[in-house]
Design a protein around this motif. Structure first.
Motif, PDB file in Angstrom:
ATOM      1  N   GLU A 160       0.853  -1.178   0.000  1.00 47.13           N
ATOM      2  CA  GLU A 160       0.000   0.000   0.000  1.00 47.13           C
ATOM      3  C   GLU A 160       0.894   1.236   0.000  1.00 47.13           C
ATOM      4  OE1 GLU A 160      -2.767  -0.144   3.260  1.00 47.13           O
ATOM      5  OE2 GLU A 160      -3.106  -2.296   2.999  1.00 47.13           O
ATOM      6  N   MET A 161       0.573   2.208  -0.828  1.00 44.94           N
ATOM      7  CA  MET A 161       1.293   3.477  -0.875  1.00 44.94           C
ATOM      8  C   MET A 161       0.352   4.592  -0.443  1.00 44.94           C
ATOM      9  SD  MET A 161       4.492   3.332  -2.067  1.00 44.94           S
ATOM     10  CE  MET A 161       5.486   2.037  -2.831  1.00 44.94           C
ATOM     11  N   VAL A 162       0.753   5.331   0.564  1.00 41.47           N
ATOM     12  CA  VAL A 162      -0.081   6.434   1.055  1.00 41.47           C
ATOM     13  C   VAL A 162       0.061   7.639   0.129  1.00 41.47           C
ATOM     14  CG1 VAL A 162      -0.474   8.043   2.949  1.00 41.47           C
ATOM     15  CG2 VAL A 162       0.064   5.646   3.441  1.00 41.47           C
ATOM     16  N   ILE A 163      -1.066   8.194  -0.274  1.00 47.86           N
ATOM     17  CA  ILE A 163      -1.074   9.399  -1.106  1.00 47.86           C
ATOM     18  C   ILE A 163      -1.769  10.507  -0.312  1.00 47.86           C
ATOM     19  CG2 ILE A 163      -1.019   8.145  -3.291  1.00 47.86           C
ATOM     20  CD1 ILE A 163      -3.999   8.511  -3.543  1.00 47.86           C
ATOM     21  N   THR A 164      -1.289  11.730  -0.463  1.00 48.21           N
ATOM     22  CA  THR A 164      -1.843  12.873   0.274  1.00 48.21           C
ATOM     23  C   THR A 164      -1.996  14.062  -0.664  1.00 48.21           C
ATOM     24  OG1 THR A 164       0.329  13.716   0.907  1.00 48.21           O
ATOM     25  CG2 THR A 164      -0.690  12.105   2.387  1.00 48.21           C
ATOM     26  N   ARG A 166       3.283  12.614  -1.130  1.00 45.09           N
ATOM     27  CA  ARG A 166       3.990  11.700  -0.228  1.00 45.09           C
ATOM     28  C   ARG A 166       4.983  10.864  -1.040  1.00 45.09           C
ATOM     29  NH1 ARG A 166       2.886   8.773   4.664  1.00 45.09           N
ATOM     30  NH2 ARG A 166       1.540  10.506   5.257  1.00 45.09           N
ATOM     31  N   ARG A 167       6.187  10.682  -0.495  1.00 50.99           N
ATOM     32  CA  ARG A 167       7.197   9.871  -1.168  1.00 50.99           C
ATOM     33  C   ARG A 167       6.854   8.388  -1.051  1.00 50.99           C
ATOM     34  NH1 ARG A 167      12.930  12.941   0.395  1.00 50.99           N
ATOM     35  NH2 ARG A 167      12.396  14.911  -0.643  1.00 50.99           N
ATOM     36  N   MET A 168       7.382   7.606  -1.979  1.00 53.97           N
ATOM     37  CA  MET A 168       7.093   6.178  -2.006  1.00 53.97           C
ATOM     38  C   MET A 168       7.840   5.448  -0.894  1.00 53.97           C
ATOM     39  SD  MET A 168       7.328   5.454  -6.116  1.00 53.97           S
ATOM     40  CE  MET A 168       6.894   3.706  -5.947  1.00 53.97           C
ATOM     41  N   PHE A 169       7.199   4.446  -0.325  1.00 53.58           N
ATOM     42  CA  PHE A 169       7.868   3.493   0.556  1.00 53.58           C
ATOM     43  C   PHE A 169       7.255   2.124   0.335  1.00 53.58           C
ATOM     44  CE2 PHE A 169       8.843   0.950   4.180  1.00 53.58           C
ATOM     45  CZ  PHE A 169      10.167   1.266   4.429  1.00 53.58           C
ATOM     46  N   PRO A 170       8.075   1.124  -0.014  1.00 51.01           N
ATOM     47  CA  PRO A 170       9.523   1.199  -0.205  1.00 51.01           C
ATOM     48  C   PRO A 170       9.909   2.196  -1.302  1.00 51.01           C
ATOM     49  CG  PRO A 170       8.775  -1.091  -0.086  1.00 51.01           C
ATOM     50  CD  PRO A 170       7.557  -0.264  -0.194  1.00 51.01           C
ATOM     51  N   LEU A 194       3.684  11.183  -4.609  1.00 55.09           N
ATOM     52  CA  LEU A 194       2.355  10.726  -5.012  1.00 55.09           C
ATOM     53  C   LEU A 194       1.304  11.615  -4.349  1.00 55.09           C
ATOM     54  CD1 LEU A 194       2.911   6.899  -4.385  1.00 55.09           C
ATOM     55  CD2 LEU A 194       3.474   8.230  -6.433  1.00 55.09           C
ATOM     56  N   THR A 195       0.267  11.958  -5.102  1.00 58.63           N
ATOM     57  CA  THR A 195      -0.786  12.822  -4.559  1.00 58.63           C
ATOM     58  C   THR A 195      -2.150  12.380  -5.072  1.00 58.63           C
ATOM     59  OG1 THR A 195      -1.524  15.122  -4.319  1.00 58.63           O
ATOM     60  CG2 THR A 195      -0.619  14.495  -6.457  1.00 58.63           C
ATOM     61  N   ASN A 196      -3.187  12.785  -4.348  1.00 57.73           N
ATOM     62  CA  ASN A 196      -4.557  12.602  -4.835  1.00 57.73           C
ATOM     63  C   ASN A 196      -5.198  13.950  -5.150  1.00 57.73           C
ATOM     64  OD1 ASN A 196      -4.698  13.462  -2.186  1.00 57.73           O
ATOM     65  ND2 ASN A 196      -6.313  12.032  -1.581  1.00 57.73           N
ATOM     66  N   PHE A 237       1.335  -1.700  -6.397  1.00 58.61           N
ATOM     67  CA  PHE A 237       0.795  -1.298  -5.102  1.00 58.61           C
ATOM     68  C   PHE A 237      -0.614  -0.770  -5.259  1.00 58.61           C
ATOM     69  CE2 PHE A 237       2.844   2.480  -6.873  1.00 58.61           C
ATOM     70  CZ  PHE A 237       1.879   3.458  -6.699  1.00 58.61           C
ATOM     71  N   ILE A 238      -1.314  -0.676  -4.127  1.00 62.66           N
ATOM     72  CA  ILE A 238      -2.626  -0.031  -4.093  1.00 62.66           C
ATOM     73  C   ILE A 238      -2.471   1.301  -3.376  1.00 62.66           C
ATOM     74  CG2 ILE A 238      -4.968  -0.151  -3.148  1.00 62.66           C
ATOM     75  CD1 ILE A 238      -4.982  -3.104  -3.693  1.00 62.66           C
ATOM     76  N   ALA A 239      -2.950   2.356  -4.001  1.00 61.08           N
ATOM     77  CA  ALA A 239      -2.866   3.695  -3.419  1.00 61.08           C
ATOM     78  C   ALA A 239      -3.949   3.843  -2.352  1.00 61.08           C
ATOM     79  CB  ALA A 239      -3.044   4.755  -4.499  1.00 61.08           C
TER      80      ALA A 239
END
Length: 265
Positions: A109-113, A117-121, A196-198, A245-247
């Protein structure tokens, strides 16, 4: 190690199949009226009307840093002339593969804001097989992995319906581009500044994604000594399935959240 996922002999953007009707045609992001995801190009008017060889060449913006934007106006058209033929055979290895595999097994899962937000991993690769003296541009983009929307239910991800429309795809140019093959091969290539952003109104060149949708990062190598050559250059595309991944706007799987916290401790 990855060989190109798509043949490297086609025209630029051959591997880019526009997944949504909302994607823009090539001429749209070349036009000077577009935002600065790609620098305004000092090309003859007839160039924009020149047909490209593949309809799949549609639909991509390019995220470029400011120094590219200013330099674009200072280059002469002479810089767009083809380079001499170079012999190379690029190979790409995913760095921190074990980490990616651990998250992939859980369902990354990748958090988007809104603010990005930067990718992790983090996405990082090691490149080999480049011509040491030739110059290359390295890029990333993130595309929809399928046409579905997801939900996390009973401790697992499941399809919840048809995907929402995607925003026009943006490409992120590594800020060191262009650089020689020797420079790229000297150390791992990190895309830690990609965000990453929404926020559909984003003006920073961040990658805009839909929450609860699955995505696949892609890495591209272009042999070119000038950013202006990108639309007319051959792309070598590399895909690592374990990086999909799923955002999400907040972690859904507690195991993924715990794993993320573990690596920050």
């Amino acid at each position: 190690m990855r060989d190109p996922a798509f043949p490297g002999t086609a025209m630029a953007y051959h591997p880019f199949h526009a997944p949504r009707p909302a994607d823009f045609p090539m001429s749209a992001f070349l036009a000077a009226t577009q935002p600065s995801f790609f620098p305004a190009l000092a090309l003859p008017p007839a160039t924009l009307g020149k047909p490209l060889t593949d309809p799949a060449e549609a639909g991509l913006h390019v995220s470029a840093l400011g120094h590219h934007h200013q330099a674009a106006h200072l280059r002469s058209l002479k810089s767009l002339e083809p380079e001499e033929e170079v012999e190379d055979d690029p190979k790409v290895n995913l760095e921190a593969k074990e980490l990616w595999d651990q998250f992939h097994k859980l369902g990354t899962e990748m958090v988007i804001t809104k603010s990005g937000r930067r990718m992790f991993p983090p996405f990082k690769v090691r490149v080999s097989g480049l011509d040491k003296k030739a110059k290359y541009i390295l890029l990333m983009d993130i595309v929809a992995a399928d046409d579905c929307r997801y939900k996390f239910h009973n401790s697992r991800w499941m399809v919840a319906g048809k995907a929402d429309p995607e925003m026009p795809k943006r490409m992120y140019i590594h800020p060191d581009s262009p650089a020689t093959g020797e420079q790229w091969m000297a150390k791992p290539v990190a895309f830690h500044k990609l965000k990453l952003t929404n926020n559909i109104s984003d003006k920073h060149g961040f990658t805009i994604l839909n929450s609860m949708h699955k995505y696949q990062p892609r890495f591209h190598i272009v042999r070119a000594n000038d950013i202006l050559k990108l639309p007319y250059s051959t792309f070598r595309t590399y895909v690592f399935p374990e990086t999909d991944f799923i955002a999400v706007t907040a972690y859904q799987n507690d195991k993924v959240r715990a794993r993320r916290i573990f690596y920050y401790c």
